[in-house]
Motif scaffolding. Sequence first.
Motif, short mmCIF file in Angstrom:
data_model
loop_
_atom_site.label_atom_id
_atom_site.label_comp_id
_atom_site.label_asym_id
_atom_site.label_seq_id
_atom_site.Cartn_x
_atom_site.Cartn_y
_atom_site.Cartn_z
N ASP A 33 9.13 2.67 -2.57
CA ASP A 33 8.46 3.79 -1.93
C ASP A 33 7.06 3.33 -1.56
O ASP A 33 6.30 2.90 -2.42
N TRP A 34 6.74 3.40 -0.28
CA TRP A 34 5.39 3.01 0.17
C TRP A 34 4.69 4.24 0.74
O TRP A 34 4.77 4.50 1.93
N PRO A 35 4.00 5.00 -0.09
CA PRO A 35 3.25 6.14 0.47
C PRO A 35 2.12 5.64 1.36
O PRO A 35 1.74 6.30 2.32
N ASP A 36 1.57 4.46 1.05
CA ASP A 36 0.51 3.89 1.86
C ASP A 36 1.06 2.64 2.55
O ASP A 36 1.26 1.61 1.91
N PRO A 37 1.33 2.71 3.86
CA PRO A 37 1.98 1.57 4.52
C PRO A 37 1.14 0.31 4.53
O PRO A 37 1.68 -0.78 4.64
N LYS A 38 -0.18 0.45 4.36
CA LYS A 38 -1.02 -0.75 4.34
C LYS A 38 -0.64 -1.64 3.16
O LYS A 38 -0.66 -2.87 3.25
N LEU A 39 -0.27 -1.01 2.05
CA LEU A 39 0.09 -1.80 0.87
C LEU A 39 1.36 -2.60 1.13
O LEU A 39 1.49 -3.74 0.70
N ALA A 40 2.29 -2.01 1.86
CA ALA A 40 3.55 -2.70 2.13
C ALA A 40 3.29 -3.98 2.90
O ALA A 40 3.89 -5.03 2.62
#
Lengths: 201, 210
Positions: free
Chosen positions: A65-72
């Motif tokens: 689960d990537w609520p923050d796409p920058k982290l992905a």
Amino acid sequence: MSADPAVVLESLRAAIVGLRADLRRNPGPAAQHSILVDPDHLLPVMRHLRDHCGFDLLTNLAGIDWPDPKLADAVAVPDDAGDAAVRAAGGFLEVVYHLDSTKTRGAPLVLRARTADRSDQVSIPSVVGVFRSAEFQERELFDLFGIHFTGHPDLRRILMWDAFEDHPMRKDYVAPDDYEYEPTPHGDVLEKARKHDPPKP
Amino acid sequence: MAIDPTLARELKASGVHVTSLEQLVNWGRSSSLWPLQFGLACCAIEMISATMAKYDMARFGAEVFRPSPRQADLMIVAGTVTKKMAPQVVRLYNQMAEPKYVIAMGACAISGGPFKEGYNVLKGIDRFIPVDVVIPGCPPRPEALLDGLIALQEKIRGEKLTGSARARHADPDAPAEMPIPECGAHDIVPVANRGIWNPPVIEREEGGAE
């Protein structure tokens, strides 16, 4: 065929016209690079890998689960030639496929596929038709992450009960508040302890 | 009426064994505890080991694991009770005939163990059914299970069948069946049977428990 994702990706590009996929490099010491595949092309990619590249064993499906796409994209940086930069503003859910070969040795080939968002467009094509071993694992991802696998023959919850409505592995899941006394609370449990057992005045 | 122990010893020396019906019944019950044959997690492996030749639970009259709750006296809750499984465990308990006893084996059955703050594990089976003996451990060794069984036998031998301090199964007013919880939209409903589970309120010392 080698499990080097760059080589595999070249083979895929040659076989599938207009393929939207790119290489994601893992900058960490593991250097386990992966291929990010557009969900529309997932089934042709899987079929090609099974029939022509010798990857005959789907060992594992993982959900993220990537609520923050920058982290992905921080943990799997796009290759320079990346053209399938799927990035949803409100985050997305990701499925990671581990493909192995019983014929050749080496590390598994890692594929990724991302949903459009985390709320209503959470569909990804089911690969059960290509790899039967995905059936239970896709049910598990449906159960815990709420990813809908279109074309799955029997998409039901597998671990939680049928009446359950939440998806516990999502980052924004709130567990039921049934705290009971802990002798040595710490971390999140300490916060619960402060709330439920107020200290003596 | 209690038997004078001195008199009983004298009579026994001359070949007369004096007992009461209560002692006889309790002796019989404690010596032929038939456990229900079911396991929930890794504790069940230790339970199986306890019944096998090396530890041999049969020495204590408890080797006849019954595949049906209607033939069983003892429920060994061996393992993690998930919220999905809890209604079935309570239903099995309800189907057992009186007198019935429960051993909670291992950290998970007692309190949820390492999964206690998780979303899917019950924080102890004593929230829904009355537990007679708890055996800590993760998992407890077979010796610990045998020790727990012996503790339960001692408890049964001391049971009163009449009077105000009588055992639960001898009290016609005590509930024989426990309400079965339901799996709701977010959690198990209710989270505990307040009739049998009322933990003490413990006041926390600020800074003391940190």
